[in-house]
Design a protein around this motif. Structure first.
Motif, PDB file in Angstrom:
ATOM      1  N   PRO A   1      -2.194   5.840   8.268  1.00 54.70           N
ATOM      2  CA  PRO A   1      -2.802   7.139   7.935  1.00 54.70           C
ATOM      3  C   PRO A   1      -4.302   7.122   8.201  1.00 54.70           C
ATOM      4  N   GLY A   2      -4.785   8.156   8.881  1.00 52.13           N
ATOM      5  CA  GLY A   2      -6.217   8.295   9.115  1.00 52.13           C
ATOM      6  C   GLY A   2      -6.777   7.462  10.260  1.00 52.13           C
ATOM      7  N   VAL A   3      -5.907   6.700  10.937  1.00 52.41           N
ATOM      8  CA  VAL A   3      -6.382   5.877  12.062  1.00 52.41           C
ATOM      9  C   VAL A   3      -5.941   6.522  13.373  1.00 52.41           C
ATOM     10  N   GLY A   4      -6.908   7.104  14.070  1.00 46.68           N
ATOM     11  CA  GLY A   4      -6.634   7.671  15.390  1.00 46.68           C
ATOM     12  C   GLY A   4      -7.039   6.679  16.463  1.00 46.68           C
ATOM     13  N   LYS A   5      -6.963   7.126  17.712  1.00 52.36           N
ATOM     14  CA  LYS A   5      -7.277   6.221  18.827  1.00 52.36           C
ATOM     15  C   LYS A   5      -8.726   5.741  18.778  1.00 52.36           C
ATOM     16  N   LYS A   6      -9.625   6.648  18.407  1.00 53.82           N
ATOM     17  CA  LYS A   6     -11.038   6.285  18.351  1.00 53.82           C
ATOM     18  C   LYS A   6     -11.288   5.210  17.295  1.00 53.82           C
TER      19      LYS A   6
ATOM     20  N   LEU B   1       3.010   6.712  -1.698  1.00 50.43           N
ATOM     21  CA  LEU B   1       2.836   6.902  -0.252  1.00 50.43           C
ATOM     22  C   LEU B   1       1.952   8.114   0.031  1.00 50.43           C
ATOM     23  N   GLU B   2       2.161   9.162  -0.750  1.00 50.01           N
ATOM     24  CA  GLU B   2       1.328  10.367  -0.595  1.00 50.01           C
ATOM     25  C   GLU B   2      -0.128  10.043  -0.905  1.00 50.01           C
ATOM     26  N   ALA B   3      -0.356   9.224  -1.943  1.00 54.93           N
ATOM     27  CA  ALA B   3      -1.712   8.832  -2.313  1.00 54.93           C
ATOM     28  C   ALA B   3      -2.378   8.016  -1.209  1.00 54.93           C
TER      29      ALA B   3
ATOM     30  N   SER C   1       2.084  11.962   5.188  1.00 58.10           N
ATOM     31  CA  SER C   1       2.401  13.384   5.052  1.00 58.10           C
ATOM     32  C   SER C   1       3.813  13.583   4.516  1.00 58.10           C
ATOM     33  N   GLN C   2       4.053  14.796   3.971  1.00 58.73           N
ATOM     34  CA  GLN C   2       5.391  15.147   3.479  1.00 58.73           C
ATOM     35  C   GLN C   2       6.404  15.054   4.624  1.00 58.73           C
TER      36      GLN C   2
ATOM     37  N   MET D   1       7.340  11.440   5.217  1.00 63.54           N
ATOM     38  CA  MET D   1       8.156  10.904   4.132  1.00 63.54           C
ATOM     39  C   MET D   1       9.560  11.501   4.141  1.00 63.54           C
ATOM     40  N   ALA D   2       9.670  12.769   4.546  1.00 63.22           N
ATOM     41  CA  ALA D   2      10.983  13.421   4.596  1.00 63.22           C
ATOM     42  C   ALA D   2      11.901  12.734   5.599  1.00 63.22           C
ATOM     43  N   LYS D   3      11.316  12.169   6.660  1.00 61.89           N
ATOM     44  CA  LYS D   3      12.121  11.491   7.686  1.00 61.89           C
ATOM     45  C   LYS D   3      12.770  10.218   7.161  1.00 61.89           C
ATOM     46  N   ILE D   4      12.083   9.529   6.274  1.00 55.96           N
ATOM     47  CA  ILE D   4      12.599   8.235   5.815  1.00 55.96           C
ATOM     48  C   ILE D   4      13.335   8.306   4.485  1.00 55.96           C
ATOM     49  N   LYS D   5      13.159   9.402   3.742  1.00 55.00           N
ATOM     50  CA  LYS D   5      13.734   9.461   2.393  1.00 55.00           C
ATOM     51  C   LYS D   5      15.259   9.300   2.379  1.00 55.00           C
ATOM     52  N   PRO D   6      16.011   9.922   3.323  1.00 48.68           N
ATOM     53  CA  PRO D   6      17.472   9.730   3.299  1.00 48.68           C
ATOM     54  C   PRO D   6      17.881   8.252   3.389  1.00 48.68           C
ATOM     55  N   LYS D   7      17.154   7.477   4.182  1.00 50.60           N
ATOM     56  CA  LYS D   7      17.471   6.045   4.297  1.00 50.60           C
ATOM     57  C   LYS D   7      17.159   5.317   2.992  1.00 50.60           C
ATOM     58  N   LEU D   8      16.063   5.717   2.354  1.00 55.03           N
ATOM     59  CA  LEU D   8      15.683   5.072   1.099  1.00 55.03           C
ATOM     60  C   LEU D   8      16.695   5.378  -0.005  1.00 55.03           C
ATOM     61  N   GLU D   9      17.227   6.587   0.011  1.00 45.98           N
ATOM     62  CA  GLU D   9      18.167   6.995  -1.033  1.00 45.98           C
ATOM     63  C   GLU D   9      19.463   6.203  -0.981  1.00 45.98           C
TER      64      GLU D   9
END
Length: 201
Positions: free
Chosen positions: A112-117, A162-164, A168-169, A172-180
């Motif tokens: 999070p927060g790390v772009g190419k630059k 993770l949000e802290a 992004s939501q 997290m939405a992409k991985i939540k089904p696997k975590l459940e």
């Protein structure tokens, strides 16, 4: 200012732990608060006091090596304390350092927060300066405790943490089904979630 504090962890939240010592509860931001556990046993937290004109933060780490890597990360332009915590929360700092040495920008931009630059700046500033940490730093694996009825909110706590850290939501939405489909305590969910987030980039 403080090298470390020994005390009792009385509170664990998605962003910080509270470490009580001498009747004082220190609010300490950590890469993964759930790596610490509420217990009556004394725990040692390596600390770093971050002071700027508009803010003061006490940050804590399970190992000295983690703290030293954190201190190197925040010297990079574009990476603040919270960004460095998010990078360390991956639980695989040796991979981060390996990516810097290999000039692997595609790995570094996953955080999070790390772009190419910023990734390029990390490589320019830190390549060749991490050898003293490279073979030593490793996040300790905590024993995974059995889930109890009181820990049914472990996945929700992990999502908040993770949000802290800045995820992004949508991510997290992409991985939540696997975590459940898994059964872990909060720290276990955090470790798995961070692995999945790094793979999906």
């Amino acid at each position: 200012m403080y090298d470390y504090i020994k005390g009792i962890v009385t509170r664990v939240t998605p962003e910080y732990i509270t470490l009580e010592q001498g009747g004082v509860g220190y609010q300490i931001l950590t890469p993964n608060p759930y790596a610490f556990h509420k217990t009556e046993e004394m725990q040692q937290v390596f600390t770093y006091m971050h002071v700027r004109e508009d803010t003061q933060m006490l940050l804590g780490f399970k190992t000295l090596e983690q703290r030293e890597l954190f201190k190197k990360l925040i010297t990079v332009s574009g990476i603040g304390p919270k960004g460095a915590l998010a990078i360390l929360a991956s639980g695989i700092p040796s991979q981060v350092m390996g990516a810097i040495e290999r000039e692997d920008e595609s790995f570094l931009v996953q955080f999070p927060g790390v772009g190419k630059k910023t990734a390029r700046q990390m490589i320019l500033d830190l390549k060749g300066k991490l050898h003293d940490l490279f073979t030593e730093i490793e996040l300790p694996d905590e024993e995974v405790t059995l889930l109890t009825m009181a820990e049914n909110g472990a996945l929700d706590e992990a999502m908040l943490a993770l949000e802290a850290l800045g995820y992004s939501q949508r991510e997290m939405a992409k991985i939540k089904p696997k975590l459940e489909k898994e059964e872990h305590d909060t720290e276990g969910y955090m470790k798995l979630a961070l692995q999945l987030l790094l793979k999906q980039k």
